[in-house]
Design a protein around this motif. Structure first.
Motif, mmCIF file in Angstrom:
data_model
loop_
_atom_site.group_PDB
_atom_site.id
_atom_site.type_symbol
_atom_site.label_atom_id
_atom_site.label_comp_id
_atom_site.label_asym_id
_atom_site.label_seq_id
_atom_site.Cartn_x
_atom_site.Cartn_y
_atom_site.Cartn_z
ATOM 1 N N GLU A 355 0.840 -1.203 0.000
ATOM 2 C CA GLU A 355 0.000 0.000 0.000
ATOM 3 C C GLU A 355 0.877 1.255 0.000
ATOM 4 N N ASN A 356 1.933 1.234 0.824
ATOM 5 C CA ASN A 356 2.859 2.368 0.849
ATOM 6 C C ASN A 356 3.456 2.602 -0.531
ATOM 7 N N SER A 357 3.922 1.495 -1.154
ATOM 8 C CA SER A 357 4.563 1.622 -2.465
ATOM 9 C C SER A 357 3.585 2.231 -3.478
ATOM 10 N N ILE A 358 2.341 1.719 -3.464
ATOM 11 C CA ILE A 358 1.344 2.242 -4.426
ATOM 12 C C ILE A 358 1.016 3.696 -4.096
ATOM 13 N N GLY A 383 9.105 -3.627 -3.813
ATOM 14 C CA GLY A 383 9.861 -2.509 -4.396
ATOM 15 C C GLY A 383 8.967 -1.579 -5.194
ATOM 16 N N ASP A 384 9.451 -0.367 -5.409
ATOM 17 C CA ASP A 384 8.677 0.576 -6.222
ATOM 18 C C ASP A 384 9.598 1.581 -6.912
ATOM 19 N N THR A 385 9.010 2.276 -7.871
ATOM 20 C CA THR A 385 9.768 3.318 -8.578
ATOM 21 C C THR A 385 9.305 4.696 -8.088
ATOM 22 N N GLY A 386 9.024 4.752 -6.764
ATOM 23 C CA GLY A 386 8.487 5.986 -6.166
ATOM 24 C C GLY A 386 9.562 7.029 -5.877
ATOM 25 N N PRO A 387 9.227 7.990 -5.007
ATOM 26 C CA PRO A 387 10.122 9.134 -4.758
ATOM 27 C C PRO A 387 11.370 8.774 -3.938
ATOM 28 N N GLY A 388 11.369 7.596 -3.303
ATOM 29 C CA GLY A 388 12.516 7.208 -2.468
ATOM 30 C C GLY A 388 12.478 7.912 -1.112
ATOM 31 N N ILE A 389 13.357 7.478 -0.225
ATOM 32 C CA ILE A 389 13.392 8.040 1.140
ATOM 33 C C ILE A 389 14.803 8.574 1.396
ATOM 34 N N ARG A 396 14.428 6.383 10.726
ATOM 35 C CA ARG A 396 13.304 6.873 11.528
ATOM 36 C C ARG A 396 11.932 6.473 11.008
ATOM 37 N N ILE A 397 11.877 5.952 9.778
ATOM 38 C CA ILE A 397 10.548 5.702 9.200
ATOM 39 C C ILE A 397 9.749 4.638 9.954
ATOM 40 N N PHE A 398 10.424 3.875 10.838
ATOM 41 C CA PHE A 398 9.696 2.847 11.599
ATOM 42 C C PHE A 398 9.168 3.390 12.926
ATOM 43 N N ARG A 403 6.886 10.824 9.535
ATOM 44 C CA ARG A 403 6.668 10.887 8.090
ATOM 45 C C ARG A 403 7.779 11.711 7.469
ATOM 46 N N VAL A 404 8.232 11.283 6.298
ATOM 47 C CA VAL A 404 9.273 12.050 5.611
ATOM 48 C C VAL A 404 8.655 13.373 5.150
ATOM 49 N N ASP A 405 7.492 13.243 4.550
ATOM 50 C CA ASP A 405 6.805 14.436 4.061
ATOM 51 C C ASP A 405 5.369 14.365 4.593
ATOM 52 N N ARG A 408 2.539 15.019 2.132
ATOM 53 C CA ARG A 408 2.375 13.939 1.139
ATOM 54 C C ARG A 408 1.675 12.731 1.765
ATOM 55 N N SER A 409 2.088 12.423 3.002
ATOM 56 C CA SER A 409 1.481 11.293 3.691
ATOM 57 C C SER A 409 -0.003 11.549 3.930
ATOM 58 N N ARG A 410 -0.300 12.776 4.340
ATOM 59 C CA ARG A 410 -1.687 13.134 4.644
ATOM 60 C C ARG A 410 -2.540 13.060 3.377
ATOM 61 N N GLY A 413 -3.428 9.743 2.497
ATOM 62 C CA GLY A 413 -4.295 9.068 3.474
ATOM 63 C C GLY A 413 -3.523 8.229 4.491
ATOM 64 N N GLY A 414 -2.247 8.550 4.694
ATOM 65 C CA GLY A 414 -1.437 7.755 5.636
ATOM 66 C C GLY A 414 -1.725 8.107 7.098
ATOM 67 N N THR A 415 -1.452 7.167 7.943
ATOM 68 C CA THR A 415 -1.653 7.404 9.382
ATOM 69 C C THR A 415 -0.311 7.607 10.093
ATOM 70 N N GLY A 416 0.783 7.275 9.421
ATOM 71 C CA GLY A 416 2.109 7.372 10.052
ATOM 72 C C GLY A 416 2.409 6.178 10.951
ATOM 73 N N LEU A 417 1.543 5.154 10.880
ATOM 74 C CA LEU A 417 1.751 3.990 11.771
ATOM 75 C C LEU A 417 2.064 2.709 11.008
ATOM 76 N N GLY A 418 1.893 2.745 9.680
ATOM 77 C CA GLY A 418 2.029 1.524 8.865
ATOM 78 C C GLY A 418 3.358 0.801 9.070
ATOM 79 N N LEU A 419 4.480 1.516 8.966
ATOM 80 C CA LEU A 419 5.779 0.843 9.060
ATOM 81 C C LEU A 419 6.115 0.427 10.498
ATOM 82 N N SER A 420 5.594 1.179 11.470
ATOM 83 C CA SER A 420 5.877 0.747 12.853
ATOM 84 C C SER A 420 5.125 -0.558 13.136
ATOM 85 N N ILE A 421 3.968 -0.725 12.515
ATOM 86 C CA ILE A 421 3.241 -2.008 12.648
ATOM 87 C C ILE A 421 4.051 -3.119 11.975
HETATM 88 P P1 ADP Z 1 2.242 6.515 6.395
HETATM 89 O O1 ADP Z 1 0.916 6.131 6.898
HETATM 90 O O2 ADP Z 1 2.515 7.967 6.497
HETATM 91 O O3 ADP Z 1 2.571 5.938 5.079
HETATM 92 P P2 ADP Z 1 4.229 4.662 7.358
HETATM 93 O O4 ADP Z 1 4.624 4.314 8.738
HETATM 94 O O5 ADP Z 1 3.665 3.584 6.514
HETATM 95 O O6 ADP Z 1 3.247 5.899 7.481
HETATM 96 O O7 ADP Z 1 5.505 5.256 6.625
HETATM 97 C C1 ADP Z 1 6.251 6.255 7.260
HETATM 98 C C2 ADP Z 1 6.797 7.220 6.220
HETATM 99 O O8 ADP Z 1 7.802 6.561 5.443
HETATM 100 C C3 ADP Z 1 5.792 7.686 5.229
HETATM 101 O O9 ADP Z 1 5.109 8.831 5.727
HETATM 102 C C4 ADP Z 1 6.638 8.028 4.045
HETATM 103 O O10 ADP Z 1 7.175 9.336 4.189
HETATM 104 C C5 ADP Z 1 7.776 7.048 4.108
HETATM 105 N N1 ADP Z 1 7.568 5.892 3.203
HETATM 106 C C6 ADP Z 1 7.109 4.667 3.518
HETATM 107 N N2 ADP Z 1 7.095 3.851 2.453
HETATM 108 C C7 ADP Z 1 7.550 4.581 1.413
HETATM 109 C C8 ADP Z 1 7.764 4.298 0.018
HETATM 110 N N3 ADP Z 1 7.492 3.107 -0.500
HETATM 111 N N4 ADP Z 1 8.251 5.300 -0.739
HETATM 112 C C9 ADP Z 1 8.540 6.502 -0.226
HETATM 113 N N5 ADP Z 1 8.349 6.827 1.076
HETATM 114 C C10 ADP Z 1 7.861 5.889 1.881
#
Ligand code: ADP
Length: 453
Positions: A355-358, A383-389, A396-398, A403-405, A408-410, A413-421
């Motif tokens: 979902e993050n990648s998409i 993997g994805d061809t997205g903006p990268g981190i 810190r993304i976990f 959130r990096v941005d 953008r996350s908002r 529709g991100g919650t900022g909790l996906g990767l910590s889960i």
């Molecule tokens: P969110 O709900 O904001 O996606 P996550 O915990 O899933 O929260 O991810 C934390 C942050 O890591 C995201 O806000 C985003 O900035 C960055 N991130 C996660 N996955 C990707 C990805 N595939 N490409 C670019 N940035 C990503």
């Protein structure tokens, strides 16, 4: 056996009788006139004959007393007395017997005391808390191993020194004075060597007299850290909840104020309210997932099939990818072993990562999911061809709500909790996780999960 007093009386009587006997012989000889010489000669002969007899009897006593002296020598050096020390039946034998009994009693008391002190030493050594004992003026008399580690000083180094020489904490010193002078019980918290220490102080009182004090030091750095994380988490959750709620409230108020009369405005506002409600719902679902993960113990005995777990989320991912014209490339080979994790958690991993990648990959990009078996583990790459981190954000993304941005996350529709889960689940499954990313090129998240036995 005879008592000593009877033995001495007997000896005296024997000697006196012998002297009298010799004297009698002398008188008889003198009066019969058969032997020349005076009475004096006879008495001298009697005296001469009694000396060796007296010597013989006295040596008997002297030997017994020497035996006692020799026996008590080993008492002084080794706290033991020779066997048979108490064997004679007279007073000397009784004295020996008493010494023997006292020795045995002492031996057993010392054994008990050393057993107790051994126990005490073992307890003190294995204690996580640092223990410092002070005498009545505040000099260190004991320092256990944890205290040695906490303060970087050996017991021998600080023994006999004042606490102030070991720890320069003036407030702590004041409190220790209160313990030693007035028998107070105090506690204090301070920072030492970048660790937060809490010390509990209490007096050592014997017969109502303060003989010293005991200080127990606890390292509460981790507790304080966790408290801070919890406080920050509550603050973050409140903030995350407030933002959509404020938005919903604002739009509902505007609609109530008459904006609902314009169908175009009403539709737009209702759409926003709907999206914000969805955000709230996702946030609450993620929070519940985290709380559920934190409350359960380590994953054990659970197994699942990778294909089945992926199929559970495929129908959610496909439309998302389609909507952004993203090519979703899934490669799951046949015959993969089952993994040691429940199907629901495995699906959650797929969902959060894909979902993050998409979400973050721009329209027309590519997202792939590749799975393979690798040395007793199953490896999953998303993997994805997205903006990268950016590199500085990778570690810190976990973290929760990082959130990096933010915008953008908002927007996505991100919650900022996906990767910590994701991190939580991988840790519970005793797996491994790695992220590679290049700004402007894309991101690759790899996960290794142990295969089920
Ligand atoms: P969110 O709900 O904001 O996606 P996550 O915990 O899933 O929260 O991810 C934390 C942050 O890591 C995201 O806000 C985003 O900035 C960055 N991130 C996660 N996955 C990707 C990805 N595939 N490409 C670019 N940035 C990503």
């Amino acid at each position: 056996m005879f008592k000593l007093k009877w033995k001495l009386t007997g000896m005296y009587l024997l000697l006196a009788g012998f002297v009298l006997f010799l004297a009698g012989v002398g008188i008889v000889v003198e009066t019969s006139g058969r032997l020349a010489g005076g009475l004096l000669g006879i008495f001298s002969t009697a005296l001469l004959l009694t000396v060796p007899l007296a010597y013989f009897l006295a040596s008997g006593f002297a030997n017994r007393i020497n035996e006692l002296i020799e026996g008590t020598k080993s008492l002084v050096t080794e706290l033991s007395v020779p066997k048979g020390f108490q064997d004679a039946g007279d007073e000397l034998g009784e004295l020996g017997g008493n010494i023997y009994l006292v020795t045995r009693k002492l031996q057993s008391t010392i054994r008990d005391v050393s057993r107790e002190s051994g126990k005490m030493a073992a307890i003190l050594t294995s204690m996580i808390e640092g223990v410092v004992a002070l005498d009545h003026v505040g000099r260190v008399v004991l320092l256990n191993r944890s205290a040695e580690r906490m303060f970087g000083k050996g017991e021998a180094e600080v023994q006999g020194k004042y606490l102030a020489e070991m720890l320069r904490e003036s407030e702590l010193e004041q409190l220790v004075r209160g313990v030693l002078d007035r028998g107070e019980t105090n506690q204090y918290e301070f920072v030492h060597d970048q660790r937060i220490l809490r010390v509990l102080m209490s007096p050592v009182t014997i017969s109502r007299l303060i003989q010293g004090g005991v200080l127990v030091f606890q390292d509460i750095t981790e507790i304080r850290k966790l408290e801070q994380i919890r406080t920050e988490f509550v603050a973050n959750v409140s903030h995350e909840l407030r933002t959509p709620l404020t938005s919903i409230k604002g739009f509902v108020e505007t609609l109530l104020d008459g904006a609902d009369s314009d169908p175009e405005v009403r539709g737009r506002f209702l759409r926003i309210i709907y999206d914000e409600t969805g955000r709230l719902q996702r946030l609450i679902e993620d929070l519940l997932t985290i709380s559920h993960l934190e409350n359960r113990r380590k994953i054990s005995g659970e197994i699942s099939s990778v294909v089945q777990a992926f199929n559970r989320v495929a129908q959610v991912l496909q439309p998302l990818a389609l909507a952004k014209d993203i090519a979703l490339d899934v490669r799951i080979p046949e015959g993969l072993p089952q993994v040691a994790i429940g199907e629901e958690l495995l699906s959650q991993l797929f969902l959060n990562l894909a979902e993050n990648s998409i979400k973050y990959t721009p329209t027309g990009g590519r997202v792939w999911l590749e799975i393979g078996a690798e040395e007793g583990q199953v490896r999953m790459d998303v993997g994805d061809t997205g903006p990268g981190i950016p590199e500085e954000s990778l570690a810190r993304i976990f973290e929760r709500f990082y959130r990096v941005d933010r915008a953008r996350s908002r927007e996505a529709g991100g919650t900022g909790l996906g990767l910590s889960i994701v991190k939580h689940i991988v840790e519970q499954a005793q797996g491994k996780l790695h992220v590679e990313s290049e700004v402007g090129r894309g991101t690759l998240v790899s996960i290794w999960l142990p295969i089920a036995n």
